[in-house]
Design an enzyme around this catalytic site. Structure first.
Site, mmCIF file in Angstrom:
data_model
loop_
_atom_site.group_PDB
_atom_site.id
_atom_site.type_symbol
_atom_site.label_atom_id
_atom_site.label_comp_id
_atom_site.label_asym_id
_atom_site.label_seq_id
_atom_site.Cartn_x
_atom_site.Cartn_y
_atom_site.Cartn_z
ATOM 1 N N ASP A 1 0.283 -1.259 0.109
ATOM 2 C CA ASP A 1 0.204 0.697 -0.507
ATOM 3 C C ASP A 1 0.659 1.406 0.121
ATOM 4 O OD1 ASP A 1 -2.299 -1.517 -0.182
ATOM 5 O OD2 ASP A 1 -2.347 -1.600 2.345
HETATM 6 N N1 URA Z 1 -1.572 -6.178 3.404
HETATM 7 C C1 URA Z 1 -1.866 -4.520 3.505
HETATM 8 O O1 URA Z 1 -3.087 -4.597 4.458
HETATM 9 N N2 URA Z 1 -0.650 -3.911 2.803
HETATM 10 C C2 URA Z 1 0.307 -4.202 2.719
HETATM 11 O O2 URA Z 1 0.583 -3.314 2.095
HETATM 12 C C3 URA Z 1 0.886 -5.366 2.200
HETATM 13 C C4 URA Z 1 0.070 -6.320 2.995
#
Ligand code: URA
Length: 239
Positions: A109
């Site tokens: 993310d």
């Molecule tokens: N899980 C999440 O919620 N975000 C990420 O960036 C990676 C795994």
């Protein structure tokens, strides 16, 4: 290091990509007639050679090189895991122009930091992401509240998210108050955040520390990257 045109790569780039010589040193080796291709001296750095087809040597010593490229990036917060975006900076914007033909393996993310592999090796990317191959992705999270034994058991049993998305059994370990380590074998959308939120622990920060055999160097600053060593590539491939 070679691209998808059958692994063809410029001779001077091939020499520099081994990491043993800079581009300038490679040109000098070529100029001095110290480089051979299939036994014949080659002075033209623009000459295209093919991985696995030509034998390149310097001073008679065969040079081995990887056909694909692998970069380990410490992704900072605030950049998208994407190859392009009209408005926002992507992880490729952190790399020099010659590396912008790589793609990220999986997605973190925008606010997630940590280990991100970039490569042009599609087969390895598939292997690392497919749940079938059981490659662990390890995250450290800061959360609201504190995980307990019931949370650990729920992760281990395999959770079903509120929208019905099933999750494979996952690891959850308490690291300290409001801190935990999560180990997943898959990578569903916002998976760590959704799993922890569902257990009553919204994530306040998330950082990936490992993917399979690959771990993030503590010395690599956010935004920093490096080439993988040949042994790291071999370990990722399970060789
Ligand atoms: N899980 C999440 O919620 N975000 C990420 O960036 C990676 C795994």
């Amino acid at each position: 290091m070679g691209k998808s045109d059958g692994g063809a790569i410029r001779l001077d780039k091939l020499l520099a990509d081994t990491g043993r010589w800079t581009r300038r040193e490679a040109k000098e080796l070529l100029r001095r007639g110290r480089v051979t291709v299939d036994g014949s001296v080659e002075r033209d750095g623009a000459r295209k050679v093919c991985a696995g087809e030509c034998q390149v040597a310097v001073d008679g010593q065969i040079v081995s090189w990887q056909r694909f490229r692998y970069l380990l990036l410490h992704k900072p917060a605030g950049v998208l895991t994407a190859t392009e975006d009209k408005r926002q900076r992507t992880v490729l914007d952190l790399l020099p122009p010659e590396d912008r033909d790589l793609f990220p393996v999986g997605r973190l993310d925008k606010d997630t930091t940590g280990l991100l592999l970039l490569t042009d090796d599609g087969a390895l990317a598939h292997r690392l992401l497919s749940p079938k191959y059981h490659v662990d992705k390890v995250y450290e999270a800061e959360i609201e509240g504190d995980v307990d034994a019931a949370d650990v058991a729920a992760f281990a049993a395999g959770m079903t998210l509120s929208d019905g998305t099933p999750c494979l059994p996952a690891g959850l370990e308490r690291l300290g108050e409001g801190r935990c380590r999560v180990t997943l074998r898959e990578g569903k959308f916002h998976q760590v955040k959704r799993m922890l939120a569902q257990r009553g622990h919204p994530v306040t920060s998330l950082h990936r520390v490992a993917m399979g055999a690959l771990t993030l160097d503590p010395s690599l600053e956010a935004g920093g990257f490096r080439e993988l060593a040949a042994e790291e590539v071999a370990a990722l491939k399970g060789e």
